[in-house]
Design an enzyme around this catalytic site. Structure first.
Site, PDB file in Angstrom:
ATOM      1  N   ARG A 125     -49.075  -7.873  -3.416  1.00 26.18           N
ATOM      2  CA  ARG A 125     -49.359  -7.918  -4.852  1.00 26.18           C
ATOM      3  C   ARG A 125     -49.293  -9.350  -5.368  1.00 26.18           C
ATOM      4  O   ARG A 125     -48.397 -10.115  -4.984  1.00 26.18           O
ATOM      5  CB  ARG A 125     -48.379  -7.028  -5.629  1.00 26.18           C
ATOM      6  CG  ARG A 125     -48.580  -5.565  -5.289  1.00 26.18           C
ATOM      7  CD  ARG A 125     -47.824  -4.610  -6.191  1.00 26.18           C
ATOM      8  NE  ARG A 125     -47.870  -3.280  -5.607  1.00 26.18           N
ATOM      9  CZ  ARG A 125     -48.914  -2.444  -5.691  1.00 26.18           C
ATOM     10  NH1 ARG A 125     -49.980  -2.779  -6.389  1.00 26.18           N
ATOM     11  NH2 ARG A 125     -48.882  -1.266  -5.098  1.00 26.18           N
ATOM     12  N   VAL A 140     -55.087 -21.715  -3.960  1.00 23.44           N
ATOM     13  CA  VAL A 140     -54.349 -21.680  -2.695  1.00 23.44           C
ATOM     14  C   VAL A 140     -55.369 -21.806  -1.560  1.00 23.44           C
ATOM     15  O   VAL A 140     -56.283 -20.992  -1.444  1.00 23.44           O
ATOM     16  CB  VAL A 140     -53.539 -20.370  -2.565  1.00 23.44           C
ATOM     17  CG1 VAL A 140     -52.807 -20.331  -1.228  1.00 23.44           C
ATOM     18  CG2 VAL A 140     -52.543 -20.233  -3.725  1.00 23.44           C
ATOM     19  N   HIS A 142     -58.450 -15.869   0.593  1.00 23.92           N
ATOM     20  CA  HIS A 142     -57.865 -14.643   0.051  1.00 23.92           C
ATOM     21  C   HIS A 142     -58.872 -13.948  -0.848  1.00 23.92           C
ATOM     22  O   HIS A 142     -59.659 -14.595  -1.537  1.00 23.92           O
ATOM     23  CB  HIS A 142     -56.575 -14.922  -0.722  1.00 23.92           C
ATOM     24  CG  HIS A 142     -56.694 -15.973  -1.789  1.00 23.92           C
ATOM     25  ND1 HIS A 142     -56.715 -17.314  -1.493  1.00 23.92           N
ATOM     26  CD2 HIS A 142     -56.797 -15.881  -3.131  1.00 23.92           C
ATOM     27  CE1 HIS A 142     -56.829 -18.013  -2.630  1.00 23.92           C
ATOM     28  NE2 HIS A 142     -56.897 -17.152  -3.637  1.00 23.92           N
TER      29      HIS A 142
HETATM   30  P1  AMP Z   1     -56.882 -18.453  -6.438  1.00 20.90           P
HETATM   31  O1  AMP Z   1     -56.952 -19.068  -7.795  1.00 20.90           O
HETATM   32  O2  AMP Z   1     -58.081 -17.615  -6.111  1.00 20.90           O
HETATM   33  O3  AMP Z   1     -56.568 -19.471  -5.359  1.00 20.90           O
HETATM   34  O4  AMP Z   1     -55.686 -17.426  -6.506  1.00 20.90           O
HETATM   35  C1  AMP Z   1     -54.393 -17.698  -6.095  1.00 20.90           C
HETATM   36  C2  AMP Z   1     -53.556 -16.507  -6.515  1.00 20.90           C
HETATM   37  O5  AMP Z   1     -52.353 -16.520  -5.755  1.00 20.90           O
HETATM   38  C3  AMP Z   1     -53.151 -16.499  -7.973  1.00 20.90           C
HETATM   39  O6  AMP Z   1     -53.640 -15.291  -8.589  1.00 20.90           O
HETATM   40  C4  AMP Z   1     -51.624 -16.531  -7.927  1.00 20.90           C
HETATM   41  O7  AMP Z   1     -51.033 -15.762  -8.946  1.00 20.90           O
HETATM   42  C5  AMP Z   1     -51.336 -15.989  -6.547  1.00 20.90           C
HETATM   43  N1  AMP Z   1     -50.091 -16.406  -5.944  1.00 20.90           N
HETATM   44  C6  AMP Z   1     -49.626 -17.668  -5.800  1.00 20.90           C
HETATM   45  N2  AMP Z   1     -48.440 -17.669  -5.170  1.00 20.90           N
HETATM   46  C7  AMP Z   1     -48.157 -16.370  -4.893  1.00 20.90           C
HETATM   47  C8  AMP Z   1     -47.064 -15.709  -4.251  1.00 20.90           C
HETATM   48  N3  AMP Z   1     -46.016 -16.389  -3.769  1.00 20.90           N
HETATM   49  N4  AMP Z   1     -47.094 -14.358  -4.158  1.00 20.90           N
HETATM   50  C9  AMP Z   1     -48.137 -13.660  -4.651  1.00 20.90           C
HETATM   51  N5  AMP Z   1     -49.194 -14.229  -5.258  1.00 20.90           N
HETATM   52  C10 AMP Z   1     -49.211 -15.565  -5.393  1.00 20.90           C
END
Ligand code: AMP
Length: 115
Positions: free
Chosen positions: A28, A95, A99
């Site tokens: 999640r 990130v 994903h």
């Molecule tokens: P993006 O902008 O597509 O790179 O999405 C990165 C997503 O990772 C964001 O929706 C964040 O809320 C999520 N995220 C970052 N760190 C974590 C974590 N430790 N656990 C779960 N989700 C995370």
């Protein structure tokens, strides 16, 4: 340095993991944008869609099939949902570990703002 998602995959840092198999892990999102917001990531570190190789078609396909199953499990399949993969700076990728976002559980509105 392993990505934060690699550290979740390995169990080094905690996350609400909802699925794990030999190719992908799903957990999640820590900051959910909708009632259902799950991230599906390859266990192997791949920086993003642009870094995917043809030989990794199986993991790419698995990400979608796991998203399909999780959407059913979450009860959002009938109402509909959205799968999002952000890629690179203009795509809003934060990130650098491939994903897929599975978001649903409410009407999600238009795909993009036109601003
Ligand atoms: P993006 O902008 O597509 O790179 O999405 C990165 C997503 O990772 C964001 O929706 C964040 O809320 C999520 N995220 C970052 N760190 C974590 C974590 N430790 N656990 C779960 N989700 C995370």
């Amino acid at each position: 340095m392993p990505t934060i998602f690699s550290r979740i995959v390995s169990g080094e840092i905690p996350a609400d993991i909802v699925h794990q198999d030999e190719l992908v892990t799903a957990f999640r999102d820590v900051s959910p944008a909708a009632p259902t917001h799950i991230l599906i990531v390859p266990n192997q570190e791949i920086s993003g869609v642009d870094a995917l190789e043809d030989s990794q078609a199986q993991v790419a396909g698995r990400m979608i099939l796991v998203a399909r199953d999780l959407a059913r499990q979450e009860g959002v399949a009938a109402g509909g949902y959205r799968l999002i993969i952000n890629c690179g700076p203009d795509g809003g990728q934060e990130v650098m570990h491939l994903h897929m976002h599975l978001v649903g559980g409410r009407p999600l509105g238009p795909m993009l703002s036109r601003g």
